[in-house]
Structures are given as structure tokens and as C-alpha cells.
Write a protein that holds these residues in place. Structure first.
Motif, short mmCIF file in Angstrom:
data_model
loop_
_atom_site.label_atom_id
_atom_site.label_comp_id
_atom_site.label_asym_id
_atom_site.label_seq_id
_atom_site.Cartn_x
_atom_site.Cartn_y
_atom_site.Cartn_z
N ASP A 10 0.86 -1.18 0.00
CA ASP A 10 0.00 0.00 0.00
C ASP A 10 0.90 1.23 0.00
O ASP A 10 1.81 1.33 0.85
N PHE A 11 0.66 2.16 -0.91
CA PHE A 11 1.56 3.33 -0.92
C PHE A 11 1.34 4.27 0.26
O PHE A 11 2.10 5.22 0.43
N ASP A 12 0.36 3.98 1.09
CA ASP A 12 0.23 4.72 2.34
C ASP A 12 1.24 4.25 3.40
O ASP A 12 1.43 4.92 4.42
N HIS A 13 1.83 3.08 3.18
CA HIS A 13 2.82 2.53 4.14
C HIS A 13 3.94 1.92 3.32
O HIS A 13 3.97 0.70 3.11
N LEU A 14 4.85 2.74 2.86
CA LEU A 14 5.87 2.23 1.93
C LEU A 14 6.92 1.43 2.68
O LEU A 14 7.56 1.96 3.62
N PRO A 15 7.13 0.18 2.28
CA PRO A 15 8.11 -0.65 2.99
C PRO A 15 9.52 -0.43 2.44
O PRO A 15 10.21 -1.37 2.03
N VAL A 16 9.91 0.82 2.38
CA VAL A 16 11.24 1.16 1.85
C VAL A 16 11.88 2.22 2.76
O VAL A 16 11.19 2.95 3.48
N LEU A 17 13.22 2.29 2.69
CA LEU A 17 13.96 3.18 3.59
C LEU A 17 13.81 4.65 3.20
O LEU A 17 13.56 4.96 2.02
N GLU A 18 14.02 5.52 4.18
CA GLU A 18 13.97 6.95 3.85
C GLU A 18 15.16 7.32 2.97
O GLU A 18 16.18 6.61 2.95
N ALA B 98 -0.13 9.12 1.64
CA ALA B 98 0.87 8.65 0.67
C ALA B 98 1.85 9.76 0.31
O ALA B 98 3.03 9.50 0.03
N THR B 99 1.37 10.98 0.31
CA THR B 99 2.24 12.11 0.00
C THR B 99 3.35 12.25 1.06
O THR B 99 4.52 12.48 0.72
N ARG B 100 2.97 12.06 2.32
CA ARG B 100 3.99 12.14 3.39
C ARG B 100 4.97 10.97 3.26
O ARG B 100 6.17 11.13 3.48
N GLU B 101 4.46 9.81 2.88
CA GLU B 101 5.34 8.65 2.66
C GLU B 101 6.31 8.93 1.51
O GLU B 101 7.49 8.59 1.61
N ALA B 102 5.81 9.54 0.46
CA ALA B 102 6.69 9.87 -0.67
C ALA B 102 7.79 10.83 -0.21
O ALA B 102 8.97 10.65 -0.55
N ALA B 103 7.42 11.81 0.61
CA ALA B 103 8.42 12.78 1.11
C ALA B 103 9.48 12.05 1.96
O ALA B 103 10.66 12.38 1.89
N ARG B 104 9.04 11.06 2.71
CA ARG B 104 9.98 10.32 3.58
C ARG B 104 11.01 9.54 2.76
O ARG B 104 12.19 9.50 3.10
N SER C 81 15.66 6.95 -0.14
CA SER C 81 16.15 5.86 -0.99
C SER C 81 15.76 5.99 -2.47
O SER C 81 16.17 5.16 -3.27
N PHE C 82 14.98 7.02 -2.83
CA PHE C 82 14.59 7.18 -4.24
C PHE C 82 14.81 8.62 -4.69
O PHE C 82 14.72 9.56 -3.91
N ASP C 83 15.08 8.75 -6.01
CA ASP C 83 15.16 10.08 -6.63
C ASP C 83 13.79 10.57 -7.04
O ASP C 83 13.57 11.78 -7.17
N ALA C 84 12.88 9.64 -7.32
CA ALA C 84 11.53 10.02 -7.76
C ALA C 84 10.51 8.98 -7.28
O ALA C 84 10.81 7.79 -7.23
N VAL C 85 9.33 9.49 -6.94
CA VAL C 85 8.17 8.62 -6.67
C VAL C 85 7.10 9.04 -7.67
O VAL C 85 6.75 10.22 -7.75
N ALA C 86 6.61 8.08 -8.45
CA ALA C 86 5.64 8.39 -9.52
C ALA C 86 4.31 7.70 -9.23
O ALA C 86 4.28 6.47 -9.06
N PHE C 87 3.26 8.50 -9.19
CA PHE C 87 1.89 7.97 -9.04
C PHE C 87 1.19 8.18 -10.39
O PHE C 87 0.53 9.21 -10.59
N THR C 88 1.38 7.28 -11.32
CA THR C 88 0.76 7.44 -12.63
C THR C 88 -0.67 6.90 -12.56
O THR C 88 -0.89 5.69 -12.55
N ALA C 89 -1.63 7.82 -12.46
CA ALA C 89 -3.05 7.44 -12.40
C ALA C 89 -3.34 6.54 -11.21
O ALA C 89 -4.02 5.51 -11.34
N SER C 90 -2.83 6.89 -10.04
CA SER C 90 -3.06 6.04 -8.86
C SER C 90 -3.38 6.81 -7.58
O SER C 90 -4.15 6.30 -6.76
N LEU C 91 -2.83 8.00 -7.37
CA LEU C 91 -2.97 8.65 -6.06
C LEU C 91 -4.41 9.07 -5.76
O LEU C 91 -4.79 9.16 -4.59
N PHE C 92 -5.20 9.29 -6.78
CA PHE C 92 -6.61 9.67 -6.56
C PHE C 92 -7.48 8.49 -6.12
O PHE C 92 -8.66 8.65 -5.87
#
Ligand SMILES: C[S@@+](CC[C@H](N)C(=O)[O-])C[C@H]1O[C@@H](n2cnc3c(N)ncnc32)[C@H](O)[C@@H]1O
Length: 240
Positions: free
Chosen positions: A91-99, A120-126, A101-112
Motif C-alpha cells: 500500500d503506498f500509504d505505508h511504503l516498505p522502503v527506507l527513507e 501517501a504524499t507524506r510517505e513519498a516525502a519520507r 532511498s529514491f530520486d523520484a516517486v511516480a503515481f501514474t493514475a493512482s494517487l486519486f
């Protein structure tokens, strides 16, 4: 709500792929989003998290451009189709990845598709590094040649769990954002194909079961003719 979205997409694999093969729409959205992400990141976009990767349409686009692309999706059946990148069922609301650790997070037709995109936005920032970028694409619907909403004319609302304005507002709370609209000339037949996908027909008939909602959407759209314009809002945010 999430369990419903998951089931809707679990039921949608073949119709989703048929629509994409016919229109290439999600490939086009991912390519446009990838270009905006690359243009706005501070530094290279080598590691991408494809959040809501589905069957891998957007993943293929990011994987062609980045050294490392990780695909994450809540729907096991959609993800089962995905090849060529590491997959995470989640679930992108609980990303099982380290802070950081990415250059980009892409929500292509998914965040809505979540009721509260702020989570999920706060998770992306983390998980983004400083100077990293987040991107989202959210639907604005279809308009006819006279500029009228196709579904308003049919006296039916095509509704996502969260509207494009709310997606943009959530991203603007965490990031410095830039937005715009992408417009695609499309045919009435492709509007029908879009709503032959059970997860998309749920925009019109959320309480009906998959077969029934697709049948009702087919009836509703049977007389639609000519070309209509499909619009998508894009939002790209940069980590401050
Ligand atoms: C319209 S599809 C887009 C798939 C892909 N990005 C593409 O361009 O073809 C939306 C995807 O988001 C996924 N999704 C919805 N809510 C999610 C959540 N909370 N966490 C992870 N994935 C989610 C769905 O399962 C679905 O596969």
C-alpha cells in the motif's frame, strides 16, 4: 475502501491490458510524467518508485529511463502481470522502503484512488532524497466538442475517491509543486473501452458488482458518438 479498490483492480487485468493495447493512454501519461520529473529533479533520476504500478505499463516507461525502478501495487492480480522490475505487493500509504532511498516517486493514475492522498504524499516525502521529485496524474474527465462534460450530459457523475484538486492540495502541503493539464483527443469507442474495465466502471456505478457495472456503463455510453477530449491533471512536487 482500499479493499474495494484492490478487488476492483484484481478483476480488471484483461480489460485494462486490452484498453492499453488499443489506446496506449497510460504509456503516454507515464512518458509525459517521466519527462516532467526529469526536468524538475535536482540531479539525476536514477532510482524510481512506481507507486500504483498496476500491470507494469508505467513501470516499463520508468525502467527505460532509470537505473533502478521498483514497482509497488496493492492489487496482487495486476502485479502478477508485471515483468522486468522488482515488485512489492503493498500500500503506498505505508511504503516498505527506507527513507532517502529514491530520486523520484511516480503515481501514474493512482494517487486519486485513496480517500486521503496526504498519507501517501507524506510517505513519498519520507522516501525521497533531498532534491528528489514526486509526480502524480489525476483524471479530469471527458468533454465533448462543445466543451460539455460527457457524463453531465448523460446525467451521471464519473467520480474518483479523491478529486484532482485534493490530490494537488495534498502534494502542495509537502512539496513545491507545478501543475498542468494534458488533453487527448479520443473517440467515443475508447470511452466505452475505458469503462469496460471494472475498476473504471466503478467510477459510474460504485455499488454494483463488476459484471453489472460494466454492463450498465456499456448501456449508458451506447449512443455516445464522435470524438471527445480526455483531460488529466499532472502535478510534480520537488523536495524543498
Ligand atoms: C489506473 S491503475 C494505473 C497503473 C499503472 N500506473 C499504469 O500506468 O498503467 C492504478 C493502480 O493503482 C493501484 N492502487 C490503488 N490504490 C493503491 C494503494 N493504496 N497502494 C498501492 N497501489 C494502489 C491499483 O491497484 C492499480 O493497479
Amino acid at each position: 475502501m482500499k479493499a474495494v479498490v484492490r478487488t476492483n483492480f484484481d478483476d480488471s487485468v484483461s480489460a485494462y491490458d486490452a484498453y492499453e493495447q488499443r489506446t496506449g493512454r497510460f504509456t503516454a501519461l507515464a512518458k509525459l510524467l517521466a519527462a516532467e520529473l526529469a526536468a524538475r529533479a535536482d540531479g539525476p533520476v536514477d532510482a524510481v518508485l512506481d507507486a500504483g504500478a498496476g500491470t507494469g505499463v508505467s513501470t516499463r516507461v520508468f525502467a527505460e529511463r532509470a537505473r533502478r525502478t521498483v514497482a509497488l501495487d496493492i492489487s496482487r492480480e495486476m502485479l502478477r502481470e508485471l515483468e522486468g522490475a522488482p515488485r512489492i505487493e503493498g500500500d503506498f500509504d505505508h511504503l516498505p522502503v527506507l527513507e532517502d532511498s529514491f530520486d523520484a516517486v511516480a503515481f501514474t493514475a493512482s494517487l486519486f484512488l485513496v480517500p486521503d492522498p496526504a498519507v501517501a504524499t507524506r510517505e513519498a516525502a519520507r522516501v525521497l532524497r533531498p532534491g528528489g521529485v514526486v509526480g502524480a496524474v489525476a483524471p479530469l474527465g471527458w468533454v465533448d466538442a462543445d466543451g460539455r462534460d460527457v457524463f453531465a450530459d448523460l446525467e451521471r457523475e464519473s467520480r474518483s475517491p479523491t478529486g484532482a484538486d485534493a490530490v494537488e492540495a495534498a502534494l502542495a502541503d509537502e512539496f513545491t509543486v507545478t501543475t498542468g493539464t494534458w488533453r487527448f483527443a479520443t473517440t467515443a469507442a475508447d470511452v466505452r473501452r475505458f469503462h469496460a474495465i471494472p475498476a473504471m466502471a466503478a467510477r459510474l456505478y460504485p455499488t454494483l458488482d463488476a459484471d453489472e457495472r460494466v454492463a450498465r456503463a456499456r448501456e449508458l455510453l451506447a449512443d455516445l458518438e464522435g470524438t471527445v477530449e480526455q483531460r488529466w491533471r499532472w502535478i510534480v512536487g520537488v523536495v524543498d
